[in-house]
Design an enzyme around this catalytic site. Structure first.
Site, PDB file in Angstrom:
ATOM      1  N   ASP A  32       0.813  -1.221   0.000  1.00 50.15           N
ATOM      2  CA  ASP A  32       0.000   0.000   0.000  1.00 50.15           C
ATOM      3  C   ASP A  32       0.851   1.277   0.000  1.00 50.15           C
ATOM      4  O   ASP A  32       0.647   2.167   0.843  1.00 50.15           O
ATOM      5  CB  ASP A  32      -0.920   0.028   1.240  1.00 50.15           C
ATOM      6  CG  ASP A  32      -1.713  -1.251   1.440  1.00 50.15           C
ATOM      7  OD1 ASP A  32      -2.141  -1.845   0.437  1.00 50.15           O
ATOM      8  OD2 ASP A  32      -1.902  -1.650   2.613  1.00 50.15           O
ATOM      9  N   GLU A 238     -11.558   0.037  -3.251  1.00 47.93           N
ATOM     10  CA  GLU A 238     -10.741   0.572  -2.143  1.00 47.93           C
ATOM     11  C   GLU A 238      -9.520   1.281  -2.729  1.00 47.93           C
ATOM     12  O   GLU A 238      -9.377   1.384  -3.944  1.00 47.93           O
ATOM     13  CB  GLU A 238     -10.295  -0.549  -1.199  1.00 47.93           C
ATOM     14  CG  GLU A 238      -9.397  -1.582  -1.849  1.00 47.93           C
ATOM     15  CD  GLU A 238      -9.056  -2.768  -0.928  1.00 47.93           C
ATOM     16  OE1 GLU A 238      -9.486  -2.815   0.221  1.00 47.93           O
ATOM     17  OE2 GLU A 238      -8.326  -3.665  -1.415  1.00 47.93           O
TER      18      GLU A 238
HETATM   19  O1  FUB Z   1      -3.222  -3.646   3.378  1.00 46.94           O
HETATM   20  C1  FUB Z   1      -4.513  -3.877   3.883  1.00 46.94           C
HETATM   21  C2  FUB Z   1      -5.538  -3.525   2.877  1.00 46.94           C
HETATM   22  O2  FUB Z   1      -5.328  -4.281   1.697  1.00 46.94           O
HETATM   23  C3  FUB Z   1      -5.485  -2.093   2.402  1.00 46.94           C
HETATM   24  O3  FUB Z   1      -6.002  -1.173   3.297  1.00 46.94           O
HETATM   25  C4  FUB Z   1      -6.216  -2.244   1.129  1.00 46.94           C
HETATM   26  O4  FUB Z   1      -6.146  -1.142   0.269  1.00 46.94           O
HETATM   27  C5  FUB Z   1      -5.578  -3.484   0.564  1.00 46.94           C
HETATM   28  O5  FUB Z   1      -4.355  -3.205  -0.067  1.00 46.94           O
END
Ligand code: FUB
Length: 339
Positions: A32, A238
């Site tokens: 991320d 997301e």
């Molecule tokens: O790294 C945990 C979660 O997985 C993140 O918050 C999302 O965007 C995905 O990458």
């Protein structure tokens, strides 16, 4: 679960893939990546992946991260410095666990680390911690940002100095549990209904709170119709990011269960954003998450994949690639592996 199935398939094909770029960090797992240029230097704010033996499930329990390290690069693709532990969950009074994708911002010589975590009721909120240097350490506020919920904060500084936070994530990110500012039973729209929407809120001058109630962001298709929940190839899931180019706002994000980084554009930071296309094709691992930054007149994409862990979806590594953006703002698709 979907995560278990993807990991089994990815373990099988990990050996065959030839990545276009190597992991920037190899002494720990990182994911991320939110990249920024502060004081003329490239900094990356990633999640710090760990293997805590949590089950792989669609709730994301296997993403059990506990702290953040900040990294700097001496030049694109160059030497990476690990600046050490910048914030630990044990020092955040309101947060119990799962320090997911963070971001950072600078204002008037202070640095702000924004991060999601589950509170002691199991509900994701977003917090902020303040430091004097880009690499921290950061001192957390005692409480989460009022009115914050869900995951994946991305804080964008506009040319007039205003900051906006974009956020929200489905499934483990709990966006489906929120209606009118209240947490409740999860509720997914039917496939022919508008998709769940990410959110944006302007930040207060002190960078510590929302200056307004978060507003939903619309992503529309070529006819101006809002993307539908069944449009898994294009709808928001997301990992939001915002960059501005030639006066236009580019909102990019993960499509989640179709594993792409896509983007949409607008003439306002609030949207509506018109869907434009794909930036990054699927990487090894279930999740995909990115940031886009301009450094010395070139644009770069930061992203992650699970090559270093031989395909384990919750053990990822941050990477970078140069991004080609044409004069009309159109972004060239990146394929993360040679064919
Ligand atoms: O790294 C945990 C979660 O997985 C993140 O918050 C999302 O965007 C995905 O990458």
């Amino acid at each position: 679960s979907d995560a278990e199935a993807v990991t089994a398939a990815d373990k099988a094909r990990a050996d065959q893939l030839k990545p276009i770029s190597g992991a920037l960090v190899t002494h720990m797992y990182t994911a991320d990546p939110s990249a920024h240029v502060f004081n003329g230097k490239l900094y990356v704010y990633p999640s710090h992946d760990v293997d805590n033996g949590q089950p792989l499930n669609d709730n994301g329990d296997h993403f059990d991260m506990r702290d953040y390290h900040v990294f700097s690069l001496d030049r694109p693709f160059g030497v990476v410095t690990d600046h050490g532990n910048a914030l630990d969950v044990k020092d955040v009074p309101w947060a119990e666990k799962q320090m997911w994708a963070p971001d950072a911002a600078e204002k008037d010589g202070k640095y702000y680390l924004y991060f999601p975590a589950r509170n002691y009721d199991g509900i994701f909120q977003i917090g902020v911690a303040v430091g004097d240097q880009p690499e921290g350490p950061f001192t957390p506020q005692a409480e989460a940002i009022k009115g914050s919920f869900s995951i994946d904060p991305a804080v964008f500084k506009d040319e007039d100095g205003s900051h906006y936070m974009y956020f929200g994530g489905l499934w483990g990110g709990q966006l489906q549990n929120w209606r009118n500012g209240k947490f409740g039973e999860e509720q997914f729209p039917a496939d022919d209904q508008p998709a769940l929407k990410p959110l944006v809120a302007k930040m207060t001058d002190d960078m510590l709170e929302f200056a307004e109630t978060p507003k939903e962001i619309e992503i529309v298709d070529e006819n101006g119709d809002v993307l539908l929940a069944g449009d898994n190839e294009r709808r928001y899931f997301e990992g939001p990011w915002m960059h501005r180019h030639n006066g236009r706002y580019y909102f990019s994000y993960s499509t989640g269960d179709t594993h792409k980084i896509a983007y949409a554009s607008s003439d306002s930071p609030y949207g509506p954003f018109r869907y434009e296309g794909v930036i990054l094709e699927p990487v090894l691992g279930w999740t995909t998450h990115h940031s886009i930054v301009k450094y010395q007149d070139k644009w770069f994409l930061f992203y992650h994949d699970s090559t270093l862990s031989a395909g384990q979806t919750h053990l990822r590594s941050i990477k970078m690639a140069e991004l080609n953006i044409d004069d009309n703002g159109k972004i060239e698709v990146i394929k993360p592996y040679y064919e």
